[in-house]
Design a protein around this motif. Sequence first.
Motif, PDB file in Angstrom:
ATOM      1  N   ALA A 426       0.838  -1.215   0.000  1.00  7.92           N
ATOM      2  CA  ALA A 426       0.000   0.000   0.000  1.00  7.92           C
ATOM      3  C   ALA A 426       0.869   1.260   0.000  1.00  7.92           C
ATOM      4  O   ALA A 426       0.452   2.312  -0.488  1.00  7.92           O
ATOM      5  CB  ALA A 426      -0.921  -0.011   1.219  1.00  7.92           C
ATOM      6  N   GLU A 427       2.094   1.154   0.533  1.00 12.59           N
ATOM      7  CA  GLU A 427       3.007   2.310   0.604  1.00 12.59           C
ATOM      8  C   GLU A 427       3.781   2.534  -0.695  1.00 12.59           C
ATOM      9  O   GLU A 427       4.385   3.590  -0.890  1.00 12.59           O
ATOM     10  CB  GLU A 427       4.048   2.078   1.720  1.00 12.59           C
ATOM     11  CG  GLU A 427       3.463   1.983   3.126  1.00 12.59           C
ATOM     12  CD  GLU A 427       2.805   3.283   3.556  1.00 12.59           C
ATOM     13  OE1 GLU A 427       3.441   4.325   3.390  1.00 12.59           O
ATOM     14  OE2 GLU A 427       1.640   3.230   4.009  1.00 12.59           O
ATOM     15  N   LEU A 428       3.798   1.529  -1.566  1.00 11.06           N
ATOM     16  CA  LEU A 428       4.621   1.584  -2.783  1.00 11.06           C
ATOM     17  C   LEU A 428       4.058   2.625  -3.760  1.00 11.06           C
ATOM     18  O   LEU A 428       2.844   2.650  -4.006  1.00 11.06           O
ATOM     19  CB  LEU A 428       4.607   0.189  -3.427  1.00 11.06           C
ATOM     20  CG  LEU A 428       5.782  -0.216  -4.289  1.00 11.06           C
ATOM     21  CD1 LEU A 428       7.075  -0.310  -3.466  1.00 11.06           C
ATOM     22  CD2 LEU A 428       5.497  -1.588  -4.932  1.00 11.06           C
ATOM     23  N   ALA A 429       4.960   3.451  -4.340  1.00 12.13           N
ATOM     24  CA  ALA A 429       4.501   4.518  -5.249  1.00 12.13           C
ATOM     25  C   ALA A 429       3.811   3.940  -6.482  1.00 12.13           C
ATOM     26  O   ALA A 429       2.922   4.562  -7.062  1.00 12.13           O
ATOM     27  CB  ALA A 429       5.698   5.374  -5.666  1.00 12.13           C
ATOM     28  N   ASP A 430       4.200   2.716  -6.885  1.00  6.10           N
ATOM     29  CA  ASP A 430       3.587   2.088  -8.072  1.00  6.10           C
ATOM     30  C   ASP A 430       2.137   1.663  -7.824  1.00  6.10           C
ATOM     31  O   ASP A 430       1.395   1.398  -8.764  1.00  6.10           O
ATOM     32  CB  ASP A 430       4.366   0.816  -8.436  1.00  6.10           C
ATOM     33  CG  ASP A 430       5.776   1.123  -8.897  1.00  6.10           C
ATOM     34  OD1 ASP A 430       5.921   1.787  -9.934  1.00  6.10           O
ATOM     35  OD2 ASP A 430       6.717   0.716  -8.193  1.00  6.10           O
ATOM     36  N   VAL A 431       1.771   1.542  -6.545  1.00  7.48           N
ATOM     37  CA  VAL A 431       0.438   0.998  -6.227  1.00  7.48           C
ATOM     38  C   VAL A 431      -0.548   2.137  -6.001  1.00  7.48           C
ATOM     39  O   VAL A 431      -0.390   2.955  -5.088  1.00  7.48           O
ATOM     40  CB  VAL A 431       0.514   0.071  -4.983  1.00  7.48           C
ATOM     41  CG1 VAL A 431      -0.882  -0.370  -4.554  1.00  7.48           C
ATOM     42  CG2 VAL A 431       1.376  -1.149  -5.285  1.00  7.48           C
ATOM     43  N   GLU A 432      -1.551   2.190  -6.852  1.00  2.00           N
ATOM     44  CA  GLU A 432      -2.592   3.210  -6.721  1.00  2.00           C
ATOM     45  C   GLU A 432      -3.552   2.826  -5.594  1.00  2.00           C
ATOM     46  O   GLU A 432      -3.984   3.644  -4.814  1.00  2.00           O
ATOM     47  CB  GLU A 432      -3.343   3.310  -8.064  1.00  2.00           C
ATOM     48  CG  GLU A 432      -4.532   4.253  -8.102  1.00  2.00           C
ATOM     49  CD  GLU A 432      -4.116   5.719  -8.080  1.00  2.00           C
ATOM     50  OE1 GLU A 432      -2.913   6.007  -8.232  1.00  2.00           O
ATOM     51  OE2 GLU A 432      -4.995   6.577  -7.868  1.00  2.00           O
ATOM     52  N   GLU A 433      -3.854   1.518  -5.527  1.00  2.00           N
ATOM     53  CA  GLU A 433      -4.856   1.073  -4.538  1.00  2.00           C
ATOM     54  C   GLU A 433      -4.693  -0.421  -4.271  1.00  2.00           C
ATOM     55  O   GLU A 433      -4.436  -1.199  -5.207  1.00  2.00           O
ATOM     56  CB  GLU A 433      -6.260   1.320  -5.142  1.00  2.00           C
ATOM     57  CG  GLU A 433      -7.398   0.970  -4.231  1.00  2.00           C
ATOM     58  CD  GLU A 433      -8.742   0.919  -4.978  1.00  2.00           C
ATOM     59  OE1 GLU A 433      -8.785   1.233  -6.191  1.00  2.00           O
ATOM     60  OE2 GLU A 433      -9.725   0.533  -4.339  1.00  2.00           O
ATOM     61  N   VAL A 434      -4.838  -0.806  -2.990  1.00  2.00           N
ATOM     62  CA  VAL A 434      -4.989  -2.243  -2.683  1.00  2.00           C
ATOM     63  C   VAL A 434      -6.495  -2.481  -2.739  1.00  2.00           C
ATOM     64  O   VAL A 434      -7.242  -2.082  -1.847  1.00  2.00           O
ATOM     65  CB  VAL A 434      -4.412  -2.597  -1.292  1.00  2.00           C
ATOM     66  CG1 VAL A 434      -4.633  -4.075  -0.992  1.00  2.00           C
ATOM     67  CG2 VAL A 434      -2.931  -2.255  -1.212  1.00  2.00           C
ATOM     68  N   ALA A 435      -6.950  -3.095  -3.836  1.00  2.00           N
ATOM     69  CA  ALA A 435      -8.397  -3.158  -4.095  1.00  2.00           C
ATOM     70  C   ALA A 435      -9.078  -4.330  -3.402  1.00  2.00           C
ATOM     71  O   ALA A 435     -10.302  -4.344  -3.281  1.00  2.00           O
ATOM     72  CB  ALA A 435      -8.641  -3.232  -5.604  1.00  2.00           C
ATOM     73  N   GLY A 436      -8.309  -5.298  -2.934  1.00  2.00           N
ATOM     74  CA  GLY A 436      -8.948  -6.425  -2.248  1.00  2.00           C
ATOM     75  C   GLY A 436      -7.920  -7.357  -1.641  1.00  2.00           C
ATOM     76  O   GLY A 436      -6.857  -7.590  -2.223  1.00  2.00           O
ATOM     77  N   VAL A 437      -8.220  -7.835  -0.441  1.00  2.00           N
ATOM     78  CA  VAL A 437      -7.374  -8.845   0.208  1.00  2.00           C
ATOM     79  C   VAL A 437      -8.319  -9.900   0.761  1.00  2.00           C
ATOM     80  O   VAL A 437      -9.233  -9.582   1.522  1.00  2.00           O
ATOM     81  CB  VAL A 437      -6.548  -8.247   1.371  1.00  2.00           C
ATOM     82  CG1 VAL A 437      -5.714  -9.334   2.051  1.00  2.00           C
ATOM     83  CG2 VAL A 437      -5.659  -7.115   0.891  1.00  2.00           C
ATOM     84  N   ILE A 438      -8.122 -11.126   0.342  1.00  2.00           N
ATOM     85  CA  ILE A 438      -9.010 -12.190   0.824  1.00  2.00           C
ATOM     86  C   ILE A 438      -8.204 -13.474   0.960  1.00  2.00           C
ATOM     87  O   ILE A 438      -7.283 -13.722   0.182  1.00  2.00           O
ATOM     88  CB  ILE A 438     -10.229 -12.328  -0.123  1.00  2.00           C
ATOM     89  CG1 ILE A 438     -11.232 -13.337   0.386  1.00  2.00           C
ATOM     90  CG2 ILE A 438      -9.852 -12.652  -1.531  1.00  2.00           C
ATOM     91  CD1 ILE A 438     -12.607 -13.141  -0.228  1.00  2.00           C
ATOM     92  N   ARG A 439      -8.515 -14.221   2.004  1.00  2.00           N
ATOM     93  CA  ARG A 439      -7.771 -15.454   2.245  1.00  2.00           C
ATOM     94  C   ARG A 439      -8.094 -16.494   1.165  1.00  2.00           C
ATOM     95  O   ARG A 439      -9.183 -16.473   0.585  1.00  2.00           O
ATOM     96  CB  ARG A 439      -8.183 -16.007   3.610  1.00  2.00           C
ATOM     97  CG  ARG A 439      -7.053 -16.256   4.545  1.00  2.00           C
ATOM     98  CD  ARG A 439      -7.573 -16.419   5.959  1.00  2.00           C
ATOM     99  NE  ARG A 439      -7.633 -15.125   6.613  1.00  2.00           N
ATOM    100  CZ  ARG A 439      -6.600 -14.584   7.252  1.00  2.00           C
ATOM    101  NH1 ARG A 439      -5.461 -15.223   7.339  1.00  2.00           N
ATOM    102  NH2 ARG A 439      -6.717 -13.407   7.816  1.00  2.00           N
ATOM    103  N   VAL A 440      -7.174 -17.409   0.904  1.00  2.00           N
ATOM    104  CA  VAL A 440      -7.367 -18.455  -0.109  1.00  2.00           C
ATOM    105  C   VAL A 440      -7.053 -19.805   0.516  1.00  2.00           C
ATOM    106  O   VAL A 440      -6.110 -19.914   1.300  1.00  2.00           O
ATOM    107  CB  VAL A 440      -6.413 -18.252  -1.316  1.00  2.00           C
ATOM    108  CG1 VAL A 440      -6.668 -19.309  -2.393  1.00  2.00           C
ATOM    109  CG2 VAL A 440      -6.559 -16.870  -1.901  1.00  2.00           C
TER     110      VAL A 440
END
Length: 444
Positions: A426-440
């Motif tokens: 989430a802190e990385l300049a390349d990342v605009e948005e963490v759009a989803g995190v879900i367990r697998v």
Amino acid sequence: MSDSTPETPRPSETAPGTVKVALLGAGNVGAEVARILIDHGGELAARVGAPIELIGIAVRDVAARRTVELPAGLLTTDADALIDAADVVIELTGGIEPARSRILRALHAGKPVISGNKALIARHGRQLQDAADAAGVPLSYEAAVAGAIPIVRPMRDSLAGDRVDRVLGIMNGTTNYILDQMDTTGAQFEDALAEAQRLGYAEADPTADVEGHDAAAKAAILASLAFHSTFTIDDVYCRGITGVTAADVAAARDSGYVIKLLAVCERYADGVNLRVTPTMIPREHPLAGVHGAYNAVFVEAENAGSLMFYGAGAGGAATASAVLGDFVSAARRLVLGGPAQVAEPHAQLPALPMDEVRTSFSITLVVHDRLGVLARIAQVFADHGVSIYTMQQKDHPRGAPRLAELRLVTHRGANKDLMATVEALAELADVEEVAGVIRVEHAD
Ligand SMILES: NC(=O)C1=CN([C@@H]2O[C@H](COP(=O)(O)OP(=O)(O)OC[C@H]3O[C@@H](n4cnc5c(N)ncnc54)[C@H](O)[C@@H]3O)[C@@H](O)[C@H]2O)C=CC1
Ligand SMILES: N[C@@H](CC=O)C(=O)O
Ligand code: NA
């Protein structure tokens, strides 16, 4: 007070030797239990080995409209008097109080109790079981875990000679119904929930279903039996499905997965981790084929190997089947005599926090589509010791120029490392948005 709205139960005129049954609650499940006791009383009596009589049904309001028409003469608001007059008590009111006090009243008086109240058993099960053991009578709650599916008794009795390593299950019918409708028909969350309520699957307060508390209660109950320990609902890490969006469901489908509310209870060297979370499951996994309000429980045991229990996890009539199974067995014991089974939680394993638990994440990122972005993202995973299992790059869903969507699934890693990876991404300049995190849950 009119004859049709008695405040106290009628005096019993039953023949000696009759098993007198008190039913507390006449909602979705209670009304079905009453109907079956009335319609099939003769058959059940034959299995018990003595006549049986439903002597009364405790309700809050005798005049309320019910799903099943019940003889008005049986309805009463005086639950305590009804308990005192009975030989066996069936509690189907739900909630903690007054259900707990009423069950204790029955047990202290040496009366077997049958209950479907997972919220109560997952919090006060030890106290109730101690009272039952002290009185030498059974406390039975097959209906409390996965409705009609026989799982409590198999776990307590059939698997008592084995060593359970893991229990994995879809144990809430309402949320499975909602997620299945969202996946197969594109239904909206609220519409699917309203239908689940109409069909009698949901709890009186459906927050317990959609926030995962109901599944967490069942996980605590089952894990206590499976691992011969005492777990309460507070030991279960719990996330519900209210944050699961139509976009999450569609993205999972697009990647060959389905989202389920999964309960996992697994043994580690130093304890047991209990969790309930929305989880992506590969479409070919047997749990992916559990539709509607159906439930399924997988048990992995050292000697038995893998066992799967499948069936109706909710609904009035289906749940009544489990209640009446417990009733016949408790009443038969009452007639024949003999000690109740005392299930000592001899192992008393601790509940482990999530930090060291090994699990997998699916992470959806919206990234700036520029030179070296994939390498920089892969480096974040490597820095945290998290290995990538699969990666897909997609066009940005809303067609934004110079943005792309990345869907990454990890291998199993320590939960704390996975969480730290997400924070760093989430802190990385390349990342605009963490759009989803879900367990697998996958077989890596
Ligand atoms: N509905 C289902 O599919 C399943 C339900 N269960 C459990 O079975 C129990 C009953 O569930 P449902 O029948 O669905 O609930 P419900 O909400 O339809 O029925 C509960 C009934 O108990 C009555 N009641 C509540 N408090 C009372 C009190 N203090 N005194 C007298 N009556 C009282 C209510 O008026 C209502 O008629 C709950 O513990 C639930 O968690 C377990 C498995 C499946
Ligand atoms: N509300 C519960 C009922 C059964 O336990 C569910 O939806 O599974
Ligand atoms: Na069950």
